[in-house]
Design a protein around this motif. Sequence first.
Motif, PDB file in Angstrom:
ATOM      1  N   LEU A 137      15.073 -45.173  55.008  1.00 45.21           N
ATOM      2  CA  LEU A 137      15.348 -43.947  54.259  1.00 45.21           C
ATOM      3  C   LEU A 137      16.029 -44.243  52.921  1.00 45.21           C
ATOM      4  CD1 LEU A 137      16.564 -41.680  57.197  1.00 45.21           C
ATOM      5  CD2 LEU A 137      14.356 -41.582  56.023  1.00 45.21           C
ATOM      6  N   ASP A 138      16.796 -45.347  52.858  1.00 46.51           N
ATOM      7  CA  ASP A 138      17.470 -45.733  51.624  1.00 46.51           C
ATOM      8  C   ASP A 138      16.555 -46.523  50.691  1.00 46.51           C
ATOM      9  OD1 ASP A 138      19.762 -44.509  52.470  1.00 46.51           O
ATOM     10  OD2 ASP A 138      20.779 -46.345  53.098  1.00 46.51           O
ATOM     11  N   GLY A 139      15.326 -46.768  51.119  1.00 50.85           N
ATOM     12  CA  GLY A 139      14.378 -47.495  50.285  1.00 50.85           C
ATOM     13  C   GLY A 139      14.579 -48.995  50.265  1.00 50.85           C
ATOM     14  N   LYS A 140      15.361 -49.532  51.186  1.00 51.13           N
ATOM     15  CA  LYS A 140      15.612 -50.975  51.216  1.00 51.13           C
ATOM     16  C   LYS A 140      14.486 -51.731  51.919  1.00 51.13           C
ATOM     17  CE  LYS A 140      20.617 -50.375  51.107  1.00 51.13           C
ATOM     18  NZ  LYS A 140      21.893 -50.559  51.844  1.00 51.13           N
ATOM     19  N   VAL A 141      13.759 -51.063  52.788  1.00 48.92           N
ATOM     20  CA  VAL A 141      12.583 -51.645  53.431  1.00 48.92           C
ATOM     21  C   VAL A 141      11.449 -50.622  53.354  1.00 48.92           C
ATOM     22  CG1 VAL A 141      13.965 -53.070  55.004  1.00 48.92           C
ATOM     23  CG2 VAL A 141      13.172 -50.816  55.747  1.00 48.92           C
ATOM     24  N   ASP A 142      10.223 -51.099  53.543  1.00 52.85           N
ATOM     25  CA  ASP A 142       9.053 -50.222  53.438  1.00 52.85           C
ATOM     26  C   ASP A 142       8.556 -49.736  54.791  1.00 52.85           C
ATOM     27  OD1 ASP A 142       8.604 -50.661  50.508  1.00 52.85           O
ATOM     28  OD2 ASP A 142       8.356 -52.723  51.205  1.00 52.85           O
ATOM     29  N   LEU A 143       8.768 -50.543  55.812  1.00 53.42           N
ATOM     30  CA  LEU A 143       8.283 -50.229  57.150  1.00 53.42           C
ATOM     31  C   LEU A 143       9.356 -50.584  58.168  1.00 53.42           C
ATOM     32  CD1 LEU A 143       4.763 -51.920  56.806  1.00 53.42           C
ATOM     33  CD2 LEU A 143       5.209 -49.464  56.705  1.00 53.42           C
ATOM     34  N   VAL A 144       9.318 -49.907  59.300  1.00 50.61           N
ATOM     35  CA  VAL A 144      10.258 -50.192  60.386  1.00 50.61           C
ATOM     36  C   VAL A 144       9.481 -50.305  61.686  1.00 50.61           C
ATOM     37  CG1 VAL A 144      12.029 -49.133  61.848  1.00 50.61           C
ATOM     38  CG2 VAL A 144      12.355 -49.229  59.393  1.00 50.61           C
ATOM     39  N   VAL A 145       9.824 -51.308  62.459  1.00 48.20           N
ATOM     40  CA  VAL A 145       9.246 -51.495  63.792  1.00 48.20           C
ATOM     41  C   VAL A 145      10.288 -51.059  64.812  1.00 48.20           C
ATOM     42  CG1 VAL A 145       8.283 -53.146  65.435  1.00 48.20           C
ATOM     43  CG2 VAL A 145       7.853 -53.433  62.982  1.00 48.20           C
ATOM     44  N   LEU A 146       9.897 -50.183  65.697  1.00 50.47           N
ATOM     45  CA  LEU A 146      10.789 -49.670  66.728  1.00 50.47           C
ATOM     46  C   LEU A 146       9.928 -49.145  67.874  1.00 50.47           C
ATOM     47  CD1 LEU A 146      12.258 -46.327  65.271  1.00 50.47           C
ATOM     48  CD2 LEU A 146      10.076 -47.328  64.692  1.00 50.47           C
ATOM     49  N   SER A 147      10.538 -48.597  68.892  1.00 52.57           N
ATOM     50  CA  SER A 147       9.745 -48.066  70.003  1.00 52.57           C
ATOM     51  C   SER A 147       9.064 -46.759  69.605  1.00 52.57           C
ATOM     52  CB  SER A 147      10.640 -47.817  71.222  1.00 52.57           C
ATOM     53  OG  SER A 147      11.427 -46.654  71.028  1.00 52.57           O
ATOM     54  N   ARG A 148       7.953 -46.441  70.276  1.00 47.86           N
ATOM     55  CA  ARG A 148       7.282 -45.172  70.010  1.00 47.86           C
ATOM     56  C   ARG A 148       8.198 -44.013  70.381  1.00 47.86           C
ATOM     57  NH1 ARG A 148       2.135 -42.767  69.210  1.00 47.86           N
ATOM     58  NH2 ARG A 148       2.715 -40.641  68.625  1.00 47.86           N
ATOM     59  N   PHE A 149       9.008 -44.206  71.394  1.00 47.15           N
ATOM     60  CA  PHE A 149       9.962 -43.177  71.825  1.00 47.15           C
ATOM     61  C   PHE A 149      10.914 -42.835  70.689  1.00 47.15           C
ATOM     62  CE2 PHE A 149      14.131 -42.432  74.126  1.00 47.15           C
ATOM     63  CZ  PHE A 149      13.857 -41.113  74.436  1.00 47.15           C
ATOM     64  N   ALA A 150      11.485 -43.869  70.053  1.00 50.11           N
ATOM     65  CA  ALA A 150      12.398 -43.640  68.938  1.00 50.11           C
ATOM     66  C   ALA A 150      11.653 -43.087  67.734  1.00 50.11           C
ATOM     67  CB  ALA A 150      13.109 -44.945  68.567  1.00 50.11           C
ATOM     68  N   ALA A 151      10.432 -43.565  67.506  1.00 49.67           N
ATOM     69  CA  ALA A 151       9.642 -43.101  66.363  1.00 49.67           C
ATOM     70  C   ALA A 151       9.367 -41.607  66.458  1.00 49.67           C
ATOM     71  CB  ALA A 151       8.330 -43.880  66.288  1.00 49.67           C
ATOM     72  N   ASP A 152       9.023 -41.132  67.653  1.00 44.61           N
ATOM     73  CA  ASP A 152       8.720 -39.706  67.824  1.00 44.61           C
ATOM     74  C   ASP A 152       9.916 -38.843  67.436  1.00 44.61           C
ATOM     75  OD1 ASP A 152       6.173 -40.238  68.684  1.00 44.61           O
ATOM     76  OD2 ASP A 152       6.635 -40.092  70.819  1.00 44.61           O
ATOM     77  N   ARG A 153      11.092 -39.264  67.814  1.00 41.99           N
ATOM     78  CA  ARG A 153      12.293 -38.483  67.493  1.00 41.99           C
ATOM     79  C   ARG A 153      12.589 -38.516  65.993  1.00 41.99           C
ATOM     80  NH1 ARG A 153      16.517 -40.510  68.913  1.00 41.99           N
ATOM     81  NH2 ARG A 153      15.850 -42.522  69.730  1.00 41.99           N
ATOM     82  N   LEU A 154      12.425 -39.674  65.383  1.00 43.14           N
ATOM     83  CA  LEU A 154      12.720 -39.805  63.960  1.00 43.14           C
ATOM     84  C   LEU A 154      11.747 -39.006  63.103  1.00 43.14           C
ATOM     85  CD1 LEU A 154      13.564 -43.605  63.882  1.00 43.14           C
ATOM     86  CD2 LEU A 154      15.146 -41.708  63.481  1.00 43.14           C
ATOM     87  N   ILE A 155      10.481 -38.956  63.522  1.00 45.30           N
ATOM     88  CA  ILE A 155       9.476 -38.198  62.773  1.00 45.30           C
ATOM     89  C   ILE A 155       9.825 -36.715  62.761  1.00 45.30           C
ATOM     90  CG2 ILE A 155       7.060 -37.448  62.858  1.00 45.30           C
ATOM     91  CD1 ILE A 155       6.402 -40.319  63.833  1.00 45.30           C
ATOM     92  N   GLU A 156      10.446 -36.231  63.824  1.00 45.41           N
ATOM     93  CA  GLU A 156      10.857 -34.827  63.892  1.00 45.41           C
ATOM     94  C   GLU A 156      12.053 -34.539  62.987  1.00 45.41           C
ATOM     95  OE1 GLU A 156      11.718 -34.012  67.943  1.00 45.41           O
ATOM     96  OE2 GLU A 156       9.626 -34.013  68.604  1.00 45.41           O
ATOM     97  N   GLU A 157      12.870 -35.553  62.729  1.00 46.87           N
ATOM     98  CA  GLU A 157      14.145 -35.333  62.047  1.00 46.87           C
ATOM     99  C   GLU A 157      14.181 -35.796  60.595  1.00 46.87           C
ATOM    100  OE1 GLU A 157      16.854 -37.480  64.487  1.00 46.87           O
ATOM    101  OE2 GLU A 157      16.532 -36.224  66.263  1.00 46.87           O
ATOM    102  N   HIS A 158      13.264 -36.688  60.190  1.00 48.34           N
ATOM    103  CA  HIS A 158      13.333 -37.289  58.860  1.00 48.34           C
ATOM    104  C   HIS A 158      11.955 -37.322  58.203  1.00 48.34           C
ATOM    105  CE1 HIS A 158      17.460 -38.636  59.634  1.00 48.34           C
ATOM    106  NE2 HIS A 158      17.056 -39.093  60.802  1.00 48.34           N
ATOM    107  N   PRO A 159      11.911 -37.520  56.880  1.00 47.33           N
ATOM    108  CA  PRO A 159      10.624 -37.599  56.176  1.00 47.33           C
ATOM    109  C   PRO A 159       9.956 -38.961  56.353  1.00 47.33           C
ATOM    110  CG  PRO A 159      12.414 -37.881  54.611  1.00 47.33           C
ATOM    111  CD  PRO A 159      13.058 -37.545  55.945  1.00 47.33           C
ATOM    112  N   VAL A 160       9.607 -39.256  57.591  1.00 47.38           N
ATOM    113  CA  VAL A 160       8.910 -40.501  57.916  1.00 47.38           C
ATOM    114  C   VAL A 160       7.678 -40.153  58.734  1.00 47.38           C
ATOM    115  CG1 VAL A 160      11.031 -41.869  57.889  1.00 47.38           C
ATOM    116  CG2 VAL A 160      10.243 -40.877  60.038  1.00 47.38           C
ATOM    117  N   GLU A 161       6.702 -41.062  58.753  1.00 51.50           N
ATOM    118  CA  GLU A 161       5.498 -40.805  59.518  1.00 51.50           C
ATOM    119  C   GLU A 161       5.026 -42.079  60.206  1.00 51.50           C
ATOM    120  OE1 GLU A 161       1.707 -40.872  56.771  1.00 51.50           O
ATOM    121  OE2 GLU A 161       3.203 -39.496  55.948  1.00 51.50           O
TER     122      GLU A 161
END
Length: 312
Positions: A137-161
């Motif tokens: 979110l701070d623009g320090k990296v372009d991509l993040v690898v994490l679990s799909r479980f965590a990704a689903d929650r973050l997509i609901e809360e932040h401007p990420v896809e």
Amino acid sequence: MTGLDERFLTRNGLAARQLAVLLLNHEPDTRLPRVRDFAEELGVGNGTVQAALQLLEQADAIETMARGHLGTFLVRSDRSILWRLSGLGTLLAAMPLPYSRRYEGLATGLRRAFEVAGAPFAITFMRGAGARTTALLDGKVDLVVLSRFAADRLIEEHPVELVADLGPATYVGAHGLLMRHGLDVDTAGLRVAVDYASEDQRMLAEKVFAERRDITWVEASYMQLGEVFQHDLADATVWSLDEAQGWLGPDVDVLPLGDEVTRDLALRNSSAAIIGRTDGAKALAAVRDALDIPEIAHCQTEVLKGERSPWY
């Protein structure tokens, strides 16, 4: 700079760089959009688009062919040249520390897949999905690898896809309930270890021990779990069996997680996902279309079996 490089700094050159991003999403021998469609998307004139296409052809990034009423087709493209000219630069991905063979395999597979896709790629390792997401979110990296479980929650809360879901058992192999021998999930007064830096582990642990009021939560990093059990500071935890293999002993039992909801959470937790910022949608589309997901899993499996050396 060569003359061609200087031309990519002109108005037509800027359009060519923007066009390069779009063309990363086109497969060879497919019909290209009309010039006026490209012009509308880029906000330039038809002549600028035509000049931009010529620049890309001169740079040997693409080869096109007009086929009469069928339109113009992309005969060939060089993704590495297109990527360089696009100005997207090296993609930096943040992923968990490579402390397990599965993570080493995942990093190896990702490195290989991006190499084949012609996209410059580098990995930085960060502990905790929260820290990796903050860096994204701070623009320090372009991509993040994490679990799909965590990704689903973050997509609901932040401007990420979501860029890619790599499938079950690519993030962790399986989760289990680790319990001190002689105890069970209904034992009163259990001390349950939880790593608050890992949202996945915390959520799974809370789900397993839902509505229990006699639980004492013991904060511990996943790297300290073995010591926590060895020093009798905790009775139970929910954890990845990949990570626990190094310290499991006869005094610790591995039990199934239980209900269907928890198993569903564990399944989504086992799948590796890649997310990126929504404001980089065009670059994300280029990455999404280029990645060979089966190849990532194949490389990871080879590393797990000892058939390929980790390389990342």
